[in-house]
Scaffold this motif. Sequence first.
Motif, PDB file in Angstrom:
ATOM      1  N   ASN A  67      54.347   4.242  76.615  1.00 29.91           N
ATOM      2  CA  ASN A  67      53.122   3.596  77.090  1.00 29.91           C
ATOM      3  C   ASN A  67      52.554   4.302  78.316  1.00 29.91           C
ATOM      4  O   ASN A  67      53.191   5.179  78.900  1.00 29.91           O
ATOM      5  CB  ASN A  67      53.383   2.118  77.370  1.00 29.91           C
ATOM      6  N   MET A 119      43.243   3.775  70.943  1.00 26.73           N
ATOM      7  CA  MET A 119      44.525   4.367  70.574  1.00 26.73           C
ATOM      8  C   MET A 119      45.088   5.225  71.698  1.00 26.73           C
ATOM      9  O   MET A 119      46.300   5.323  71.877  1.00 26.73           O
ATOM     10  CB  MET A 119      44.369   5.209  69.310  1.00 26.73           C
ATOM     11  N   VAL A 145      52.052   1.021  72.646  1.00 28.77           N
ATOM     12  CA  VAL A 145      52.512   1.312  71.287  1.00 28.77           C
ATOM     13  C   VAL A 145      52.964   0.024  70.612  1.00 28.77           C
ATOM     14  O   VAL A 145      53.738  -0.745  71.164  1.00 28.77           O
ATOM     15  CB  VAL A 145      53.661   2.336  71.315  1.00 28.77           C
ATOM     16  N   GLU A 177      49.181  -2.160  66.090  1.00 28.17           N
ATOM     17  CA  GLU A 177      47.801  -1.656  66.076  1.00 28.17           C
ATOM     18  C   GLU A 177      47.758  -0.162  66.359  1.00 28.17           C
ATOM     19  O   GLU A 177      47.018   0.581  65.708  1.00 28.17           O
ATOM     20  CB  GLU A 177      46.956  -2.409  67.118  1.00 28.17           C
ATOM     21  N   TRP A 178      48.540   0.291  67.332  1.00 32.51           N
ATOM     22  CA  TRP A 178      48.579   1.714  67.652  1.00 32.51           C
ATOM     23  C   TRP A 178      49.067   2.520  66.447  1.00 32.51           C
ATOM     24  O   TRP A 178      48.484   3.565  66.117  1.00 32.51           O
ATOM     25  CB  TRP A 178      49.499   1.957  68.844  1.00 32.51           C
ATOM     26  N   ARG A 179      50.107   2.028  65.780  1.00 31.63           N
ATOM     27  CA  ARG A 179      50.641   2.750  64.616  1.00 31.63           C
ATOM     28  C   ARG A 179      49.614   2.816  63.491  1.00 31.63           C
ATOM     29  O   ARG A 179      49.496   3.827  62.789  1.00 31.63           O
ATOM     30  CB  ARG A 179      51.940   2.108  64.135  1.00 31.63           C
ATOM     31  N   ARG A 231      47.010   5.416  64.537  1.00 27.55           N
ATOM     32  CA  ARG A 231      47.595   6.759  64.418  1.00 27.55           C
ATOM     33  C   ARG A 231      47.676   7.172  62.949  1.00 27.55           C
ATOM     34  O   ARG A 231      47.407   8.328  62.601  1.00 27.55           O
ATOM     35  CB  ARG A 231      48.996   6.755  65.038  1.00 27.55           C
ATOM     36  N   HIS A 263      38.151  -1.829  66.504  1.00 22.12           N
ATOM     37  CA  HIS A 263      39.144  -0.758  66.592  1.00 22.12           C
ATOM     38  C   HIS A 263      38.513   0.590  66.253  1.00 22.12           C
ATOM     39  O   HIS A 263      38.732   1.598  66.932  1.00 22.12           O
ATOM     40  CB  HIS A 263      40.302  -1.005  65.603  1.00 22.12           C
ATOM     41  N   ARG A 293      52.886  10.622  71.368  1.00 26.74           N
ATOM     42  CA  ARG A 293      51.553  10.364  71.890  1.00 26.74           C
ATOM     43  C   ARG A 293      50.787  11.645  72.234  1.00 26.74           C
ATOM     44  O   ARG A 293      49.849  11.607  73.032  1.00 26.74           O
ATOM     45  CB  ARG A 293      51.628   9.447  73.116  1.00 26.74           C
TER      46      ARG A 293
END
Length: 500
Positions: A97, A114, A119, A122-124, A127, A291, A439
């Motif tokens: 993070n 993003m 993490v 939602e981040w995954r 990505r 998003h 990241r």
Amino acid sequence: MELSTLAIALLSITLTYYFLISRRRRSGGKLPPGPRPLPVVGNIFQLGTKPHQSLAQLAKTHGPLMSLHFGSVYTVIVTSPEMAREIFVKHDQDFLNRTVVEAVHAHDHDSISMAFMDVGAEWRALRRICKEQIFSVRSLETSQVLRQEKLHQLRCYVQRCSDGGRVVDIREASFVTTLNLMSATLFSIQATEFDSTATEEFREIMEGVASIVGDPNFADYFPILKRFDPQGVKRKAELYFGKMLVLVEDLLKKRQEERRRDPAYVKKNDLLEKVVDVLNEENEYKLTTKHITHLLLDLFVGGSETTTTSVEWIMSELLINPEKLEKTKDELQRVVGEKNQVQESDIPRLPYFEAVMKEVFRLHPPGPLLLPRKAEREVQVGGYTIPKNTQILVNAWAIGRDPSIWPNPEAFEPERFLSMKMDYKGQDFELIPFGSGKRMCPGLSFANRMLPMTVATLIHNFNWKLEVEANAQDVHKGEMFGIAVRRAVPLKAYPSAIDA
């Protein structure tokens, strides 16, 4: 801010500072060494106007893992490949993070973007959509024709300048081209034109977002000041982020409306089409329009700023090192042909050109301190204790100029990369301009197409003469710190056709 409120704020800052200092001293671990902080402000005044350079200098005294206090924000600076490997590989899960500056909280960007969100699911999902839809090989191959058209426009513009004896502002030309390359690939539109007033409007928005995120803000160092926004950073961020989001939202809504209105609608070969597909009912990524708009904002602004800056640095190094420029041009003419337009498929067949790119990334990484990380728990790194919530900055600029790694580190010598197997894609920690680990920059594959093609277009069919020749080494190497480090003096040069 009223005097009584200011007094309370200053008292709170002082008490918070001493509380945090005493708590870290009681942690029991051995903290990384660093310069002695001043009361309350810590080491802020040691940053200077070029923090990447100041921190590199301090690291020569205090070592590759160095601690500083920026107000109440405890920060550890990483300045060696070995320590970077520990952060990005051995302890990547503990530093996934980020610490987030106050400007990025505008329009809740910190929790939707993003680039900045924690993490999680939602981040995954974001990505994954970048990997499978936006930056997949198939998607980028499909939109290649659009990019070739914009590069042809750049070539025609430079030819007009050559014919008229006009100087070319390389940053300006790169900005317009990058903006159009991205808008063509993302949205199938032309954002602006050369010598257009519309360029200034886009520049204001794009540079506004980039600068406000990179500008120093006391509220980031002293959280008690956030509610007051004493420098107006948050207010400016709300304005610039808002303008950019409106632009992106309008493009997305227009495309969705086109598809709803026309039963015979033919899909376009751009990334926005992929995004609209994802937003259809029951999309497997479970992402919302919000998003997607914030993701497109990140891609548009981040990609534009870093690519524009990198093009200018590459051209700068080549023009002040004419023998390297001739080697690059000779290779292009040998592989591509003197009259042909360079194609994306040509780039892997240009080893010297690739070495030029690597050497510029070594000397001028787009983000010299990368994006900050944050310790999620207390971690042992290199024999030192990194307390929970510590901010981590990796000085990629300093690593790229470390004389223990690079012989003659200040010199522009692309040849050094011809005999070594080293890349800039996050596996070789001596060269990490785009970061590493989970990241690292998601748009690297996109940049790998846009950046070399723009430079190749500029140098393949034209000779160049600097507008200012005297003391070129001094005039053309100054830097301005920001989200990306720019040249202090805009690069301007006169083009002439090779056969002229």
